[in-house]
Design an enzyme around this catalytic site. Structure first.
Site, PDB file in Angstrom:
ATOM      1  N   ASP A 116       0.865  -1.182   0.000  1.00  9.88           N
ATOM      2  CA  ASP A 116       0.000   0.000   0.000  1.00  9.88           C
ATOM      3  C   ASP A 116       0.898   1.226   0.000  1.00  9.88           C
ATOM      4  OD1 ASP A 116      -2.388  -1.452   0.082  1.00  9.88           O
ATOM      5  OD2 ASP A 116      -2.436  -1.480   2.264  1.00  9.88           O
ATOM      6  N   ASP A 132      -6.974  -1.457  -4.645  1.00  7.57           N
ATOM      7  CA  ASP A 132      -8.023  -1.044  -3.707  1.00  7.57           C
ATOM      8  C   ASP A 132      -8.934   0.004  -4.348  1.00  7.57           C
ATOM      9  OD1 ASP A 132      -6.842  -2.688  -1.778  1.00  7.57           O
ATOM     10  OD2 ASP A 132      -5.702  -1.041  -0.888  1.00  7.57           O
TER      11      ASP A 132
END
Length: 167
Positions: A116, A132
């Site tokens: 991330d 995401d």
């Protein structure tokens, strides 16, 4: 031919996701955050062993099983959608959801964590990635489609039968 194009779209989207994660790992790992918009948006490297918001840490097998089941369900749904212009938005949304699921699943299987790197500091939103975005934005668009675009009769291809409570 149309299914082949859908597959190509999924592959391209997964490559974009994986490339952005590669860039994040290469350029952001072991570094401080990089402010894109000071106090609002940053690039911040994180290795997430959980799901959204860090839930269910280190449950890789569970995530892979859920991802496979989800993808199979979406593929089944996708195969039932009529090839009409009216359903084009639904097709694209499902393509993005599949690509996002595959992108994060690849990370979990290969790295045992998901990379991330996108962080909205202004609202202290959990750090996330491109896959995401695919899934989250698509889910919102899917809800909007079902609330405002598709009517009940549009969804007959699903073979959902109403149960009459008076019978």
């Amino acid at each position: 031919m149309k299914k082949f194009l859908a597959l190509i779209w999924v592959i391209v989207l997964v490559i974009i996701d994986q490339y952005t994660k590669f860039l994040a790992k290469t350029n952001l790992e072991n570094q401080d955050s990089i402010a894109i918009i000071k106090g609002v948006f940053e690039l911040h490297y994180l290795e997430n062993t959980g799901a959204a918001f860090g839930m269910l840490q280190d449950q890789i097998l569970l995530f892979v099983i859920i991802t496979i089941i989800t993808i199979l369900m979406i593929l089944y749904l996708y195969s039932r959608i009529p090839y009409e212009k009216h359903f084009t938005p639904l097709r694209y949304i499902l393509i993005f959801i599949i690509a996002g699921a595959i992108g994060n699943c690849i990370d979990r299987v290969v790295n045992r964590y998901v990379v991330d790197f996108l962080y909205f500091k202004l609202i202290d939103f959990p750090i996330f990635n491109v896959a995401d975005c695919y899934v989250s934005i698509s889910a919102v668009l899917l809800i909007i489609l079902f609330l405002f675009h598709y009517k009940e009769e549009d969804l007959e291809f699903l073979n959902l039968k109403k149960v009459d409570k008076h019978e």
